[in-house]
Design an enzyme around this catalytic site. Structure first.
Site, mmCIF file in Angstrom:
data_model
loop_
_atom_site.group_PDB
_atom_site.id
_atom_site.type_symbol
_atom_site.label_atom_id
_atom_site.label_comp_id
_atom_site.label_asym_id
_atom_site.label_seq_id
_atom_site.Cartn_x
_atom_site.Cartn_y
_atom_site.Cartn_z
ATOM 1 N N ASN A 195 7.814 10.871 68.778
ATOM 2 C CA ASN A 195 6.589 10.895 68.720
ATOM 3 C C ASN A 195 6.089 11.616 69.668
ATOM 4 O OD1 ASN A 195 5.830 9.257 71.011
ATOM 5 N ND2 ASN A 195 6.821 7.766 69.752
ATOM 6 N N ASP A 230 8.863 2.401 65.936
ATOM 7 C CA ASP A 230 8.760 0.862 65.349
ATOM 8 C C ASP A 230 10.054 0.676 64.357
ATOM 9 O OD1 ASP A 230 6.505 -0.176 66.428
ATOM 10 O OD2 ASP A 230 5.339 1.092 65.170
ATOM 11 N N LYS A 268 26.132 16.746 60.433
ATOM 12 C CA LYS A 268 24.675 17.261 60.227
ATOM 13 C C LYS A 268 24.369 17.184 58.546
ATOM 14 C CE LYS A 268 21.973 21.498 60.574
ATOM 15 N NZ LYS A 268 21.799 22.810 60.839
ATOM 16 N N ASP A 309 11.553 -5.251 69.788
ATOM 17 C CA ASP A 309 10.219 -5.107 70.646
ATOM 18 C C ASP A 309 10.686 -5.325 71.934
ATOM 19 O OD1 ASP A 309 7.921 -5.541 71.917
ATOM 20 O OD2 ASP A 309 6.843 -6.177 70.056
ATOM 21 N N ILE A 310 10.502 -4.456 72.807
ATOM 22 C CA ILE A 310 11.095 -4.273 74.297
ATOM 23 C C ILE A 310 10.271 -5.411 75.001
ATOM 24 C CG2 ILE A 310 11.790 -2.919 76.325
ATOM 25 C CD1 ILE A 310 12.070 -0.559 74.140
ATOM 26 N N PHE A 359 0.581 -1.666 76.671
ATOM 27 C CA PHE A 359 -0.308 -0.411 76.460
ATOM 28 C C PHE A 359 -0.584 -0.331 74.985
ATOM 29 C CE2 PHE A 359 -1.065 1.835 80.144
ATOM 30 C CZ PHE A 359 -0.365 1.120 81.250
HETATM 31 O O1 C5P Z 1 3.721 -3.516 68.961
HETATM 32 P P1 C5P Z 1 2.824 -2.465 69.565
HETATM 33 O O2 C5P Z 1 3.403 -1.044 69.400
HETATM 34 O O3 C5P Z 1 1.456 -2.476 68.697
HETATM 35 O O4 C5P Z 1 2.527 -2.579 70.913
HETATM 36 C C1 C5P Z 1 2.366 -1.554 71.988
HETATM 37 C C2 C5P Z 1 2.932 -2.130 73.195
HETATM 38 O O5 C5P Z 1 4.344 -2.799 72.970
HETATM 39 C C3 C5P Z 1 3.067 -1.168 74.300
HETATM 40 O O6 C5P Z 1 3.035 -1.781 75.363
HETATM 41 C C4 C5P Z 1 4.681 -0.708 73.927
HETATM 42 O O7 C5P Z 1 5.265 -0.212 74.987
HETATM 43 C C5 C5P Z 1 5.224 -1.880 73.723
HETATM 44 N N1 C5P Z 1 6.132 -1.852 72.642
HETATM 45 C C6 C5P Z 1 7.708 -2.269 73.061
HETATM 46 N N2 C5P Z 1 8.681 -2.480 72.022
HETATM 47 C C7 C5P Z 1 8.368 -1.945 70.679
HETATM 48 C C8 C5P Z 1 7.114 -1.502 70.463
HETATM 49 C C9 C5P Z 1 6.130 -1.529 71.427
HETATM 50 O O8 C5P Z 1 8.006 -2.562 74.108
HETATM 51 N N3 C5P Z 1 9.408 -1.863 69.921
#
Ligand code: C5P
Length: 402
Positions: free
Chosen positions: A210, A285, A295, A312-313, A332
């Site tokens: 992105n 996501d 390739k 989701d980290i 954020f």
């Molecule tokens: O879940 P979403 O993308 O809406 O939330 C954004 C926040 O969650 C940001 O702080 C982003 O760094 C964190 N995030 C994350 N791991 C993910 C998706 C989002 O840490 N897979």
């Protein structure tokens, strides 16, 4: 008001061709309201004249410790008292060796030893001199004395060679001095930051990513070390340099995918107590379920990619139950619409105390931004400004929370 307004800065110039850059530095410092006192070594006067430095600083320039314009003949004491910061610039290999050894046989070295203020050293020398183990030992010695080293950098040198040892530009030294003067609100704290995009491979040469530049996350890393913290910066693929100041307190981990980022983050969380976690990265996501080992050739009439959700980290940190206490977590959000409502929902869904929403219309890659702080019971908006100023404000805001 500039942080430099009214600050008294002593610039000690040793001999080196980079001395010409100090003229510009003096202009930047005095332009920001600082009072600049210059002292020069005999060899520095071979490169710049005391007349030039005096005209630019508006202060008498001293070269000798025996200068009888100082009433009590103790220039090393008189010139180093009531000073906010001393900067040795350019700092030759010889001066660095003297400071490390505690020698005091000329005005600059005796002043370094006699000072009662912080010292920043800005090295400038030939690449072989910089790389010499003796110089590297001396630099390590200065760091253990609490002296900050700014630069050097790599590039073309006056001698015609190319390599490490080139002095930073005046603007970079100026930024380093500003960084040094920031409020020390995070001394003893450890900060973990994710920054930049992630990259999800489709095959060995293609992937999905992105437009996040990483600038906000890197600015937060810089503001955190300036405030005295140690930082783990987990960066997705981006082309930013690790902040130049206090580099010894930043540990950078370069990662590609969201899974790599999660692994690096969780390792940091397990390894040491983390006081603050800033999830600034724009994490993908979805990941490609079975990336091709080779390739993918063009000419296929159809290509189907199967996706699976990424971890989701931020949530893994919030939910982590380890022996170390939980960090204060900051999320954020870059929303395209209904910023306040979506931000508030995210704060609750992620179970975090503070969510920072980018106020559009566009933030990726820009140097400026405007932020909306969302907490459970309150929210406020900042003005639009450069990302480092926003990061410094944010660090000060959260500093009392953990
Ligand atoms: O879940 P979403 O993308 O809406 O939330 C954004 C926040 O969650 C940001 O702080 C982003 O760094 C964190 N995030 C994350 N791991 C993910 C998706 C989002 O840490 N897979």
């Amino acid at each position: 008001m500039s942080l430099l307004q009214g600050k008294r800065i002593l610039l000690a110039m040793s001999g080196g061709i980079a001395a010409f850059k100090v003229a510009e530095l003096v202009r930047l410092l005095t332009g920001a309201g600082a009072k600049v006192q210059v002292m020069m070594s005999e060899s520095a006067t071979q490169f710049m004249t005391p007349v030039t430095m005096q005209a630019l600083s508006g202060q008498t320039v001293y070269v000798s410790q025996w200068d009888n314009r100082i009433a009590n003949n103790m220039a090393h004491i008189e010139l180093t008292r009531q000073i906010d910061l001393m900067v040795a610039v350019p700092a030759s290999a010889d001066l660095i060796a003297k400071i490390n050894a505690g020698l005091a046989d000329d005005l600059i070295s005796v002043s370094c030893l006699a000072r009662d203020c912080p010292l920043i050293v800005v090295p400038a020398m030939n690449r072989q001199m910089w790389g010499n183990p003796a110089t590297q030992r001396n630099i390590a010695g200065l760091i253990t004395q609490g002296i900050e080293i700014l630069g050097p950098t790599s590039g073309t040198q006056a001698c015609g060679e190319n390599g490490m040892g080139r002095m930073l530009e005046a603007k970079e030294i100026f930024a380093g001095i500003q960084a040094h003067l920031q409020k020390k609100v995070l001394v003893g704290k450890h900060v973990l930051i994710t920054a930049g995009p992630t990259y999800e491979a489709i095959d060995p040469v293609r992937g999905i990513t992105n437009r996040s530049s990483g600038k906000m996350g890197f600015a937060i890393a810089q503001a955190a070390v300036e405030a005295g913290a140690t930082v783990d910066l987990v960066a997705g693929p981006c082309h930013l340099e690790t902040p130049l100041t206090f580099t010894q307190r930043i540990k950078r981990h370069d990662v590609m995918s969201a899974k790599d980022m999660q692994a690096a983050v969780m390792q940091c969380i397990r390894q040491q107590r983390t006081d603050f976690f800033f999830a600034v990265a724009a994490v993908a996501d979805w990941a490609i379920k079975n990336p091709a080992d080779e390739k993918i050739k063009r000419g296929l009439s159809d290509l189907h990619l199967e996706f699976e959700p990424n971890p989701d980290i931020l949530k893994s940190v919030v939910d982590h139950t380890g022996s170390n206490p939980k960090p204060y977590c900051i999320g954020f959000a870059a929303e395209s619409h209904d910023l306040e409502k979506n931000g508030k929902d995210k704060l609750i869904r992620k179970n975090i105390p503070l969510l920072i929403a980018n106020i559009g219309p566009e933030t990726f890659g820009l140097d400026e931004n405007q932020l909306l702080y969302i907490e459970k019971d309150q929210q406020h908006t900042t003005s639009r400004k450069d990302k480092i100023s926003l990061a410094r404000e944010l660090i000060e805001y959260i500093s009392t929370k953990a």
